[in-house]
Write an enzyme that holds these catalytic residues in place. Structure first.
Site, mmCIF file in Angstrom:
data_model
loop_
_atom_site.group_PDB
_atom_site.id
_atom_site.type_symbol
_atom_site.label_atom_id
_atom_site.label_comp_id
_atom_site.label_asym_id
_atom_site.label_seq_id
_atom_site.Cartn_x
_atom_site.Cartn_y
_atom_site.Cartn_z
ATOM 1 N N LYS A 439 0.858 -1.186 0.000
ATOM 2 C CA LYS A 439 0.000 0.000 0.000
ATOM 3 C C LYS A 439 0.885 1.224 0.000
ATOM 4 C CE LYS A 439 -4.674 0.179 1.525
ATOM 5 N NZ LYS A 439 -5.636 0.073 2.563
ATOM 6 N N TRP A 444 -3.010 0.607 -4.031
ATOM 7 C CA TRP A 444 -2.577 -0.783 -3.962
ATOM 8 C C TRP A 444 -1.716 -1.104 -5.169
ATOM 9 C CZ3 TRP A 444 -6.934 -4.632 -2.178
ATOM 10 C CH2 TRP A 444 -7.256 -4.345 -0.843
#
Ligand code: AMP
Length: 540
Positions: A439, A444
């Site tokens: 992250k 992501w």
């Protein structure tokens, strides 16, 4: 309701064992010993030996429900335990010989194993386990590397020799336990998954379907995947169910030994984790045409993501077909298979390859969906990432013991811990294990996508991408790279290689050139170890 008027016939492993003797008595089972010699048995012999094993275990006091563990490589005696133990109503527990002795001890204690069938060649490992497991009453030593040494336990062959090759197996409830297999437990303690006869049989039937793995009587099946790893993906049962010839590699899992076995025994179907196939592809590339693999129909790859470059390399350079599949110990293990559907077959080559390199769509009777953090089901748009959930008749409903309840949703789905996208055709792509997700500044980044791309670089043998702490972005990707022998690559070259396919913020902040990538006991990249070792690399 009008009830159906059909027989209530239990789905049990016993039927598979008996059927093999009835219809395929002469079919061979080949096992490689530690000294590399091959031993051959027929299904009729194996049936007789399984009956002898059941008689011996009965004599040793093994009752219904008791756990009989195996600590073994893949070979005929392991198959006999796979069949005889469940058929007599006991439960076969496959111990993972790659684990640390303390972990094996924990698992054997947790399962309360009463009998352990152990290979002679694994006695040194077992010696570190035995005293820690008070429930063990009997040890049976498979004399794979010589007869059982004095005081080590019963010699498997001597024990069988004293028994009749027939056994009157009981009629069992199909929901009775057949096998226990523990998860590899990279987070927390390993957990026991208890397969039932019913789940095993249904899994076998669907695995044998042509669009799944597809096993038939004319196949020669080589399970490279160990029998302690999620029941060798069910292949021993699929082979017995169909009468396919079986070839067991014993402890010899190096590319040269496997290639020799494939050619010698005319293997049509082999299965293993990507590491095995990366090694085999490198060996074939190094000496093209040396090994006659003309019998090979397909090679099943699963357990970790199979890079598209490898799938393409086998096909284009060696004419060999790869079938990519996904599964877990908790799913017996088959969940999805990446077949090219009719709707995709007409598209261009890149799209067909992308489908084959995906983790595929769910096999019959497994249902899948992906959800966000609040449990909301996400769209099948090929982009939105979420956690994969599955359900079906061979998906675990709970763990053995009282652990891990948080892995099931209130509406009956199993939370896999895999982060995926699912596209409009139903093909799923694993982007990460949830614990390995990177992250970065709220975005992501898929480590698996980066790894696959890096492994397509001509100098890269293996690549593992993982999260490193970063003062500004929280986490940034780092790549551990193993180069092919004699090859070189610079950070700039690897960046340039990735730049075409990924946004700039996805590119790893650094490449670490390493000798090897740490792995779990079942051959997956052990990213927790990489994070432990290099997690602060960017903080300096
Ligand atoms: P195990 O229970 O040891 O078989 O591990 C199951 C896990 O392996 C899954 O949850 C996935 O994270 C991973 N896995 C299995 N097959 C694949 C695949 N084809 N591609 C990517 N990851 C996979």
């Amino acid at each position: 309701m009008l009830a159906g008027r059909m027989m209530d016939f239990p789905l049990t492993v016993t039927h598979l064992l008996e059927r093999a003797r009835s219809y395929f008595p002469d079919t061979e089972i080949v096992s490689r010993r530690p000294d590399k010699s091959l031993v051959r048995h027929t299904y009729a012999e194996m049936h007789g030996r399984a009956c002898q094993l059941a008689n011996a275990l009965t004599r040793l006091g093994v009752r219904k429900g008791a756990r009989v563990a195996t600590l073994s490589w893949n070979h005929v005696a392991h198959l006999e335990a796979y069949l005889a133990v469940p058929a007599m109503g006991a439960v076969v527990h496959t111990l993972n010989l790659r684990l640390h002795p303390n972990e094996i001890t924990y698992i054997a204690r947790h399962a309360e194993d009463e009998v352990v069938i152990v290979d002679h060649s694994l006695l040194p490992l077992f010696a570190k386990v035995r005293d820690g497991v008070p429930s063990i009453r009997h040890v049976i030593v498979v004399p794979d590397a010589g007869p059982a040494p004095e005081g080590s336990g019963h010699d498997y062959e001597a024990l069988l020799a004293g028994e009749r090759p027939e056994h009157d197996f009981p009629r069992l409830d199909e929901n009775a336990a057949a096998m226990i297999c523990y998860t590899s437990g990279t987070t927390g303690n390993p957990k026991g998954v208890v397969y039932s006869h019913r789940s095993t049989v249904l899994h076998t039937l669907v695995a044998c379907m042509r669009d799944t793995i597809g096993v038939g009587e004319d196949d020669v099946v080589l399970p490279v995947v160990p029998m302690f790893h999620a029941a060798a993906w069910g292949l021993p049962y699929s082979a017995v169910a169909t009468g396919a010839k079986l070839v067991f590699p014993g402890p010899h899992l190096d590319p040269a030994s496997l290639l020799d076995l494939m050619a010698r025994e005319k293997v049509t179907l082999a299965a293993g984790v990507p590491t095995i196939w990366i090694g085999i592809l490198a060996a074939l590339d190094a000496a093209p045409g040396t090994h006659d693999l003309s019998s090979m129909r397909t090679m099943i790859i699963g357990g970790s993501a199979a890079p598209a470059s490898m799938i393409e390399g086998f096909q284009k350079r060696h004419g060999l077909e790869v079938t990519h599949a996904w599964g877990m110990t908790e799913t017996n293990p088959l969940g999805t298979v990446a077949r090219v559907k009719r709707s995709v077959a007409g598209r261009d080559e890149a799209q067909r390859l992308s489908a084959r390199a995906s983790q595929g769509y769910a096999v019959t009777f497994v249902e899948k969906r992906h959800v966000d953090d609040t449990g909301k089901v996400l769209p099948r748009d090929g982009e939105t990432m979420g956690e994969l959930e599955v359900r079906g008749p061979w998906v675990a409903a709970s763990y053995y013991g009282d652990e891990g309840h948080d892995r099931w949703t209130s509406d009956g789905w199993f939370k896999t811990g895999d982060v995926v996208t699912i596209d409009a055709d139903g093909y799923m792509r694993i982007t990460d294990r949830s614990k390995d997700v990177i992250k970065s500044g709220g975005e992501w980044i898929s480590s698996v996508a980066l790894e696959n791309a890096l492994m397509a670089h001509p100098s890269v043998l293996e690549a593992a991408v993982f999260a490193a702490r970063h003062p500004r972005w929280d986490e940034r990707p780092l790549a551990a790279i193993v180069l092919k022998p004699g090859k070189t690559a610079t950070n700039a070259e690897l960046d340039a290689h990735l730049a075409g396919a990924f946004a700039k913020i996805w590119l790893p902040d650094d490449y670490l050139f390493v000798e090897q990538i740490p792995r779990t006991s079942t051959g997956k990249f052990l990213k927790s170890k990489l994070r432990e070792q290099y997690g602060d690399h960017l903080m300096k």
